[in-house]
Design a protein around this motif. Structure first.
Motif, mmCIF file in Angstrom:
data_model
loop_
_atom_site.group_PDB
_atom_site.id
_atom_site.type_symbol
_atom_site.label_atom_id
_atom_site.label_comp_id
_atom_site.label_asym_id
_atom_site.label_seq_id
_atom_site.Cartn_x
_atom_site.Cartn_y
_atom_site.Cartn_z
ATOM 1 N N ARG A 20 0.838 -1.238 0.039
ATOM 2 C CA ARG A 20 0.057 -0.134 0.024
ATOM 3 C C ARG A 20 0.917 1.248 -0.122
ATOM 4 N NH1 ARG A 20 -3.127 0.066 5.709
ATOM 5 N NH2 ARG A 20 -3.572 -2.160 5.006
ATOM 6 N N SER A 100 -13.191 7.908 -8.209
ATOM 7 C CA SER A 100 -12.378 7.017 -7.589
ATOM 8 C C SER A 100 -11.139 8.010 -7.070
ATOM 9 C CB SER A 100 -11.509 6.056 -8.749
ATOM 10 O OG SER A 100 -10.725 5.005 -8.171
ATOM 11 N N ARG A 103 -12.532 9.637 -4.120
ATOM 12 C CA ARG A 103 -12.758 8.693 -2.999
ATOM 13 C C ARG A 103 -11.667 8.283 -2.192
ATOM 14 N NH1 ARG A 103 -15.636 6.666 0.835
ATOM 15 N NH2 ARG A 103 -15.353 4.310 1.053
ATOM 16 N N VAL A 104 -10.412 8.341 -2.784
ATOM 17 C CA VAL A 104 -9.274 7.912 -2.014
ATOM 18 C C VAL A 104 -8.713 9.049 -1.313
ATOM 19 C CG1 VAL A 104 -7.399 8.426 -3.836
ATOM 20 C CG2 VAL A 104 -7.384 6.579 -2.296
ATOM 21 N N MET A 107 -10.986 9.204 2.036
ATOM 22 C CA MET A 107 -10.647 8.252 2.886
ATOM 23 C C MET A 107 -9.347 8.596 3.422
ATOM 24 S SD MET A 107 -11.384 4.767 0.657
ATOM 25 C CE MET A 107 -11.055 3.700 1.974
ATOM 26 N N GLN A 217 -6.673 1.714 3.494
ATOM 27 C CA GLN A 217 -6.714 0.489 2.623
ATOM 28 C C GLN A 217 -7.631 1.037 1.318
ATOM 29 O OE1 GLN A 217 -5.760 -3.383 3.386
ATOM 30 N NE2 GLN A 217 -5.798 -3.032 1.108
ATOM 31 N N SER A 218 -7.186 1.431 0.324
ATOM 32 C CA SER A 218 -7.465 1.935 -0.864
ATOM 33 C C SER A 218 -8.562 0.991 -1.564
ATOM 34 C CB SER A 218 -6.711 2.688 -1.691
ATOM 35 O OG SER A 218 -5.663 1.651 -2.409
ATOM 36 N N GLU A 219 -9.713 1.149 -1.939
ATOM 37 C CA GLU A 219 -10.451 0.400 -2.685
ATOM 38 C C GLU A 219 -10.040 0.103 -4.047
ATOM 39 O OE1 GLU A 219 -14.590 2.464 -0.013
ATOM 40 O OE2 GLU A 219 -13.813 2.809 -2.043
ATOM 41 N N ARG A 220 -10.621 -1.010 -4.480
ATOM 42 C CA ARG A 220 -10.650 -1.547 -6.150
ATOM 43 C C ARG A 220 -11.769 -1.838 -6.693
ATOM 44 N NH1 ARG A 220 -6.699 0.268 -4.642
ATOM 45 N NH2 ARG A 220 -4.249 -0.535 -5.131
ATOM 46 N N MET A 221 -11.874 -1.444 -7.899
ATOM 47 C CA MET A 221 -13.079 -2.116 -8.846
ATOM 48 C C MET A 221 -13.305 -3.377 -8.687
ATOM 49 S SD MET A 221 -12.632 -0.344 -12.478
ATOM 50 C CE MET A 221 -11.466 1.266 -12.504
ATOM 51 N N ALA A 222 -14.404 -3.909 -8.787
ATOM 52 C CA ALA A 222 -14.920 -5.290 -8.872
ATOM 53 C C ALA A 222 -14.261 -5.741 -10.166
ATOM 54 C CB ALA A 222 -16.213 -5.549 -8.669
ATOM 55 N N GLU A 225 -16.037 -5.112 -13.448
ATOM 56 C CA GLU A 225 -15.806 -3.986 -13.862
ATOM 57 C C GLU A 225 -14.597 -3.467 -14.728
ATOM 58 O OE1 GLU A 225 -16.849 -0.606 -10.986
ATOM 59 O OE2 GLU A 225 -16.845 -1.965 -9.490
#
Ligand SMILES: Cc1cc2nc3c(=O)[nH]c(=O)nc-3n(C[C@H](O)[C@H](O)[C@H](O)COP(=O)(O)O)c2cc1C
Length: 232
Positions: A20, A100, A103-104, A107, A217-222, A225
């Motif tokens: 990360r 995206s 959002r990060v 967060m 903990q950054s998110e990721r696309m499914a 997607e």
């Protein structure tokens, strides 16, 4: 009997899952010899035509202290950024990329306890970038000005390999495009050849496990997607 080069590798997964962007570091220096060996091994990364276009400069110790002082001086006396050498983002960032990115940031600033409307606090925190977040090692990645987008993608492969190798040895990193905004400071300090263009920097060191910023903990696309599977 020689080792089978096609046997499964022990675990890239653990390095990948635990990487990360780390933005606070312990006051503990990595072994310079280890760093050399990791930078060398990362060069096993593939590159189109095996051009190996990455050109790396690593700063540590007193040299890094001097560099930080030079950068602080610049920010204090002439904070306006340099003319960009490449766009860090497209001029218009459409969806889903725009959200995206937003959002990060949200967060991170939530973890740091910095409210959305406090632009001054956000900027102040962002300025930590220009101290390499207190890391004991700072790295710069250059590329020959003649190289195109295909070779720039090779830089990413090198840098990701390095970040994963760092993880294998308990080290962490933060890739930093922010340095491109002050490329003249970096170029001048490292005496970069005129035909070299600064892509990014990277903070390297041992993560401070308790720092708020490092809890991100950054998110990721499914998967669905961004990937399509046909006939598989
Ligand atoms: C080329 C590149 C440049 C980046 N530049 C910066 C930067 O200047 N400052 C920063 O704090 N993070 C920077 N990042 C980190 C990204 O924000 C981060 O990779 C992304 O939000 C995903 O989070 P993760 O790395 O923790 O998985 C950069 C990442 C990359 C790949």
């Amino acid at each position: 009997m020689s080792r089978n080069p096609f046997a499964p590798a022990a675990s890239v997964s653990a390095a990948l899952a635990s990487r990360r962007s780390v933005r606070a570091f312990l006051d503990r220096k990595p072994d310079p010899q280890l760093l050399r060996s990791l930078l060398e091994l990362a060069a096993r990364s593939p590159s189109g035509g095996n051009l190996q276009p990455w050109r790396i400069v690593v700063l540590g110790g007193e040299v890094l202290d001097q560099f930080r002082a030079t950068m602080m001086q610049r920010l204090a006396t002439s904070p306006a950024p340099d003319a960009p050498q490449y766009p860090v983002y497209p001029a218009s960032l459409d969806e889903p990329y725009r959200s995206s990115r937003f959002r990060v940031g949200e967060m991170l600033y939530t973890l740091l306890g910095i409210p959305r409307d406090s632009k001054a606090q956000r900027l102040q925190w962002f300025a930590n970038n220009y101290r390499f977040f207190g890391a004991p090692v700072g790295l710069f990645c250059y590329v020959d000005r003649g190289m195109g987008s295909a070779q720039w993608s090779d830089l990413g492969m090198y840098l990701q390999s390095l970040m994963l190798l760092l993880r294998e040895h308990g080290l962490d990193s933060c890739p930093q495009e922010c340095w491109s905004v002050y490329h003249t400071v970096v170029d001048g300090f490292v005496d970069a050849p005129a035909n070299h263009l600064l892509f990014c920097g990277m903070a390297i060191g041992y993560a401070d496990p308790h720092a708020a910023a490092n809890q991100l903990q950054s998110e990721r696309m499914a998967l669905a997607e961004f990937a399509q599977f046909r006939g598989i």
